[in-house]
Design a protein around this motif. Sequence first.
Motif, PDB file in Angstrom:
ATOM      1  N   UNK A   1     -20.721   2.408 -21.179  1.00 23.66           N
ATOM      2  CA  UNK A   1     -21.765   1.653 -21.852  1.00 23.66           C
ATOM      3  C   UNK A   1     -21.213   0.565 -22.775  1.00 23.66           C
ATOM      4  N   UNK A   2     -20.009   0.785 -23.276  1.00 22.16           N
ATOM      5  CA  UNK A   2     -19.452  -0.159 -24.261  1.00 22.16           C
ATOM      6  C   UNK A   2     -18.179  -0.832 -23.778  1.00 22.16           C
TER       7      UNK A   2
ATOM      8  N   UNK B   1     -14.573   1.602 -15.945  1.00 22.28           N
ATOM      9  CA  UNK B   1     -14.520   0.405 -16.778  1.00 22.28           C
ATOM     10  C   UNK B   1     -14.622  -0.855 -15.923  1.00 22.28           C
ATOM     11  N   UNK B   2     -13.912  -0.865 -14.805  1.00 23.86           N
ATOM     12  CA  UNK B   2     -13.950  -2.027 -13.923  1.00 23.86           C
ATOM     13  C   UNK B   2     -15.368  -2.284 -13.431  1.00 23.86           C
ATOM     14  N   UNK B   3     -16.050  -1.222 -13.010  1.00 21.08           N
ATOM     15  CA  UNK B   3     -17.413  -1.379 -12.520  1.00 21.08           C
ATOM     16  C   UNK B   3     -18.363  -1.820 -13.625  1.00 21.08           C
ATOM     17  N   UNK B   4     -18.212  -1.248 -14.805  1.00 22.22           N
ATOM     18  CA  UNK B   4     -19.110  -1.585 -15.906  1.00 22.22           C
ATOM     19  C   UNK B   4     -18.934  -3.040 -16.340  1.00 22.22           C
TER      20      UNK B   4
ATOM     21  N   UNK C   1     -21.915  -4.370 -14.349  1.00 25.34           N
ATOM     22  CA  UNK C   1     -22.940  -3.956 -15.296  1.00 25.34           C
ATOM     23  C   UNK C   1     -22.944  -2.465 -15.584  1.00 25.34           C
ATOM     24  N   UNK C   2     -23.670  -2.097 -16.632  1.00 19.27           N
ATOM     25  CA  UNK C   2     -23.701  -0.709 -17.085  1.00 19.27           C
ATOM     26  C   UNK C   2     -24.313   0.231 -16.052  1.00 19.27           C
TER      27      UNK C   2
ATOM     28  N   UNK D   1     -19.606  12.798 -21.393  1.00 21.06           N
ATOM     29  CA  UNK D   1     -20.082  12.134 -22.611  1.00 21.06           C
ATOM     30  C   UNK D   1     -19.165  10.978 -22.993  1.00 21.06           C
ATOM     31  N   UNK D   2     -17.849  11.231 -22.982  1.00 20.56           N
ATOM     32  CA  UNK D   2     -16.900  10.178 -23.363  1.00 20.56           C
ATOM     33  C   UNK D   2     -16.909   9.054 -22.339  1.00 20.56           C
TER      34      UNK D   2
END
Length: 216
Positions: A173-174, A32-35, A39-40, A166-167
């Motif tokens: 992504x979100x 989450x931190x990286x996204x 970015x994604x 998958x999760x």
Amino acid sequence: MDFAISAHAELGIGAVALGMVLTPGPNMIYLVSRSITQGRRAGLISLLGVALGFLVYLTAVTTGLTAVFTLVPELYLAVKLAGAAYLLRMAWNAVRPGGASVFAPEELPPDPPRKLFGMGFLTCLLNPKIAVMYLSLLPQFVDPARGHIASQSFLLGLTQIVVALVVNCAIAMSAGAIAGFLARRPVWLRVQRYLMGAVLGGLAVKIALDRSSAVA
């Protein structure tokens, strides 16, 4: 050697994997931190490193640990109880007052793809949640009466990996949108925390009370 995996075992390991991947831990926090901060694409590269960490654990389990548990049933019991204790700790962390949201991570400096992959791999490899999953929880769903233990462990482990990837991919992504949603609706964050706490607590009690062995 012929073997088969029951639908109960597949659904069981899938439910455990889903409950654990939805509970904030090192893997989720890093992804989450990286996204959010880079970015994604950075989140997905990090996720590939996490996937390699899963495969390392799965390989270790299917190539020798089941034999150790068979020879030393006391070790199997100790690992099982340790897994139950860790699940209880995770359940408490999910519901305790003052818990911070995983979707409000600290800012991180940008990293190149190789480092993103490596950090994802190390984060998974050093993640106690994953160790507990493979060393204590996965053996609960292996049935020696159905045949080859290592092959059962491998296929069940692949089920866990698919669920986790998958999760985690969906979360990466979100992550930005989820962070904004929860920031505006804190009641949803509390609901998620209490639901996951209840699921993990129930699994911990079930595992602790189960008196089956690694070979029967």
